[in-house]
Design a protein around this motif. Structure first.
Motif, PDB file in Angstrom:
ATOM      1  N   UNK A   6      15.378  19.009  -6.056  1.00  0.00           N
ATOM      2  CA  UNK A   6      14.555  18.039  -6.084  1.00  0.00           C
ATOM      3  C   UNK A   6      13.235  18.490  -6.705  1.00  0.00           C
ATOM      4  N   UNK A   7      12.928  19.579  -6.809  1.00  0.00           N
ATOM      5  CA  UNK A   7      11.701  19.978  -7.454  1.00  0.00           C
ATOM      6  C   UNK A   7      11.924  20.091  -8.751  1.00  0.00           C
ATOM      7  N   UNK A   8      13.078  20.074  -9.232  1.00  0.00           N
ATOM      8  CA  UNK A   8      13.478  20.163 -10.834  1.00  0.00           C
ATOM      9  C   UNK A   8      13.732  18.552 -11.355  1.00  0.00           C
ATOM     10  N   UNK A   9      13.295  17.734 -10.359  1.00  0.00           N
ATOM     11  CA  UNK A   9      13.854  16.537 -10.807  1.00  0.00           C
ATOM     12  C   UNK A   9      12.525  15.685 -11.081  1.00  0.00           C
ATOM     13  N   UNK A  10      12.284  14.944 -12.184  1.00  0.00           N
ATOM     14  CA  UNK A  10      11.113  14.072 -12.335  1.00  0.00           C
ATOM     15  C   UNK A  10      10.837  13.278 -11.134  1.00  0.00           C
ATOM     16  N   UNK A  11       9.397  13.172 -11.035  1.00  0.00           N
ATOM     17  CA  UNK A  11       9.097  12.119  -9.989  1.00  0.00           C
ATOM     18  C   UNK A  11       8.370  10.890 -10.715  1.00  0.00           C
ATOM     19  N   UNK A  12       8.820   9.679 -10.493  1.00  0.00           N
ATOM     20  CA  UNK A  12       8.734   8.523 -10.949  1.00  0.00           C
ATOM     21  C   UNK A  12       7.221   7.743 -10.250  1.00  0.00           C
ATOM     22  N   UNK A  13       6.288   7.533 -10.633  1.00  0.00           N
ATOM     23  CA  UNK A  13       5.196   7.265  -9.693  1.00  0.00           C
ATOM     24  C   UNK A  13       4.610   5.689 -10.320  1.00  0.00           C
ATOM     25  N   UNK A  14       5.087   5.091 -11.275  1.00  0.00           N
ATOM     26  CA  UNK A  14       4.517   3.919 -11.632  1.00  0.00           C
ATOM     27  C   UNK A  14       5.203   2.796 -10.956  1.00  0.00           C
ATOM     28  N   UNK A  15       4.553   1.820 -10.252  1.00  0.00           N
ATOM     29  CA  UNK A  15       5.228   0.728  -9.659  1.00  0.00           C
ATOM     30  C   UNK A  15       4.417  -0.484  -9.927  1.00  0.00           C
ATOM     31  N   UNK A  16       4.912  -1.744  -9.915  1.00  0.00           N
ATOM     32  CA  UNK A  16       4.457  -2.965  -9.925  1.00  0.00           C
ATOM     33  C   UNK A  16       4.435  -3.819  -8.852  1.00  0.00           C
ATOM     34  N   UNK A  17       3.395  -4.584  -8.740  1.00  0.00           N
ATOM     35  CA  UNK A  17       3.520  -5.506  -7.680  1.00  0.00           C
ATOM     36  C   UNK A  17       4.185  -6.879  -7.932  1.00  0.00           C
ATOM     37  N   UNK A  18       5.218  -7.085  -7.301  1.00  0.00           N
ATOM     38  CA  UNK A  18       6.205  -8.132  -7.955  1.00  0.00           C
ATOM     39  C   UNK A  18       6.315  -9.331  -6.810  1.00  0.00           C
ATOM     40  N   UNK A  19       5.534  -8.891  -5.556  1.00  0.00           N
ATOM     41  CA  UNK A  19       5.360 -10.128  -5.019  1.00  0.00           C
ATOM     42  C   UNK A  19       4.102  -9.892  -3.875  1.00  0.00           C
ATOM     43  N   UNK A  20       2.996 -10.823  -3.806  1.00  0.00           N
ATOM     44  CA  UNK A  20       2.961 -11.858  -4.860  1.00  0.00           C
ATOM     45  C   UNK A  20       2.881 -11.283  -6.317  1.00  0.00           C
ATOM     46  N   UNK A  21       3.443 -11.947  -7.119  1.00  0.00           N
ATOM     47  CA  UNK A  21       3.813 -11.779  -8.387  1.00  0.00           C
ATOM     48  C   UNK A  21       2.544 -11.494  -9.453  1.00  0.00           C
ATOM     49  N   UNK A  22       1.768 -10.570  -9.181  1.00  0.00           N
ATOM     50  CA  UNK A  22       0.834 -10.161 -10.036  1.00  0.00           C
ATOM     51  C   UNK A  22       0.960  -9.461 -11.332  1.00  0.00           C
ATOM     52  N   UNK A  23       2.053  -8.682 -11.273  1.00  0.00           N
ATOM     53  CA  UNK A  23       2.704  -7.668 -11.874  1.00  0.00           C
ATOM     54  C   UNK A  23       1.755  -6.502 -12.427  1.00  0.00           C
ATOM     55  N   UNK A  24       0.741  -6.349 -11.539  1.00  0.00           N
ATOM     56  CA  UNK A  24      -0.277  -5.327 -11.697  1.00  0.00           C
ATOM     57  C   UNK A  24       0.371  -3.937 -11.575  1.00  0.00           C
ATOM     58  N   UNK A  25      -0.046  -3.024 -12.445  1.00  0.00           N
ATOM     59  CA  UNK A  25       0.488  -1.516 -12.332  1.00  0.00           C
ATOM     60  C   UNK A  25      -0.206  -0.820 -11.163  1.00  0.00           C
ATOM     61  N   UNK A  26       0.559   0.037 -10.475  1.00  0.00           N
ATOM     62  CA  UNK A  26       0.022   0.756  -9.283  1.00  0.00           C
ATOM     63  C   UNK A  26       0.590   2.278  -9.657  1.00  0.00           C
ATOM     64  N   UNK A  27      -0.038   3.173  -9.066  1.00  0.00           N
ATOM     65  CA  UNK A  27       0.551   4.718  -8.917  1.00  0.00           C
ATOM     66  C   UNK A  27       0.387   5.243  -7.740  1.00  0.00           C
ATOM     67  N   UNK A  28       0.045   4.462  -6.656  1.00  0.00           N
ATOM     68  CA  UNK A  28      -0.213   5.163  -5.249  1.00  0.00           C
ATOM     69  C   UNK A  28       0.616   4.493  -4.453  1.00  0.00           C
ATOM     70  N   UNK A  29       1.560   3.390  -4.590  1.00  0.00           N
ATOM     71  CA  UNK A  29       2.130   2.884  -3.512  1.00  0.00           C
ATOM     72  C   UNK A  29       3.376   3.621  -3.094  1.00  0.00           C
ATOM     73  N   UNK A  30       4.297   3.899  -4.046  1.00  0.00           N
ATOM     74  CA  UNK A  30       5.335   4.457  -3.703  1.00  0.00           C
ATOM     75  C   UNK A  30       5.885   5.604  -4.957  1.00  0.00           C
ATOM     76  N   UNK A  31       6.536   6.763  -4.756  1.00  0.00           N
ATOM     77  CA  UNK A  31       7.314   7.535  -5.930  1.00  0.00           C
ATOM     78  C   UNK A  31       8.712   7.512  -5.373  1.00  0.00           C
ATOM     79  N   UNK A  32       9.501   7.964  -6.441  1.00  0.00           N
ATOM     80  CA  UNK A  32      10.950   8.355  -6.203  1.00  0.00           C
ATOM     81  C   UNK A  32      11.503   9.158  -7.319  1.00  0.00           C
ATOM     82  N   UNK A  33      12.668   9.896  -6.940  1.00  0.00           N
ATOM     83  CA  UNK A  33      13.299  10.727  -7.703  1.00  0.00           C
ATOM     84  C   UNK A  33      14.979  10.449  -7.673  1.00  0.00           C
ATOM     85  N   UNK A  34      15.659  10.504  -8.807  1.00  0.00           N
ATOM     86  CA  UNK A  34      17.047  10.317  -8.738  1.00  0.00           C
ATOM     87  C   UNK A  34      17.845  11.463  -9.534  1.00  0.00           C
ATOM     88  N   UNK A  35      19.027  11.749  -8.729  1.00  0.00           N
ATOM     89  CA  UNK A  35      19.769  12.707  -9.201  1.00  0.00           C
ATOM     90  C   UNK A  35      21.271  12.383  -9.133  1.00  0.00           C
TER      91      UNK A  35
END
Length: 183
Positions: A6-35
């Protein structure tokens, strides 16, 4: 999510508010990693919480409306259908299929694994989805589409890994493409 993989895997932190549909960019709501491995896909999901999460009586394989993550995998990368895996902070889950122009079909059921942990200011879900739970064609490019969203109960809003929701045109085209180690 403390081990070396997990530590060697990139963390994705950018997310967008899709409902209500503002599509504003956020960096503090959730993060994820994928392997991805030969056996399946692992996801590490972390939701930031400002308020205490409510506990509700719920059943597995039923749609729920409290704080949760939704993972959509377009394993054929054909932009037509995806498998859906949903887990909430209580450890309840449901899974199904989604095709363009239809509602989520909960009749499909898979064997997948997950763990949930709640801390003071976040909750974490670790998910493993084996490739053999899904049907897909063998593709030379060996890529799949991934879309992750989180319903944040405290703000009554949905945030996603791409600036699109299923009601918008081009929904599947906005999925992130990742390499798949299934072959």
């Amino acid at each position: 999510m403390d081990d070396d993989a997990w530590n060697a895997t990139p963390v994705f932190t950018t997310n967008y508010q899709v409902f209500p549909r503002t599509l504003s960019k956020h960096h503090n709501n959730f993060s994820y990693r994928v392997i991805t491995t030969e056996k399946g896909i692992f996801l590490g999901l972390k939701a930031t919480t400002e308020n205490i999460l409510r506990i509700r009586t719920q059943e597995n394989d039923k749609v729920f409306s409290n704080d949760h993550f939704q993972i959509m995998l377009d394993v054929n990368n054909d932009e037509q259908e995806s498998y859906i895996f949903v887990i909430n902070h209580q450890g309840n889950y449901f899974d199904g299929n989604y095709n363009i122009g239809r509602e989520i079909d909960l009749d499909w059921s898979a064997q997948w694994e997950y763990q949930v942990k709640i801390d003071n200011d976040n909750w974490i879900a670790e998910v493993f989805i084996p490739w053999d739970t899904m049907t897909f064609s063998v593709e030379a490019k060996n890529e799949l589409g991934v879309y992750i969203s989180r319903f944040d109960e405290s703000s009554n809003a949905t945030y996603a890994s791409a600036p699109v929701n299923k009601e918008m045109n081009g929904f599947f085209q906005k999925f992130s493409t990742i390499f798949n180690h299934r072959c």
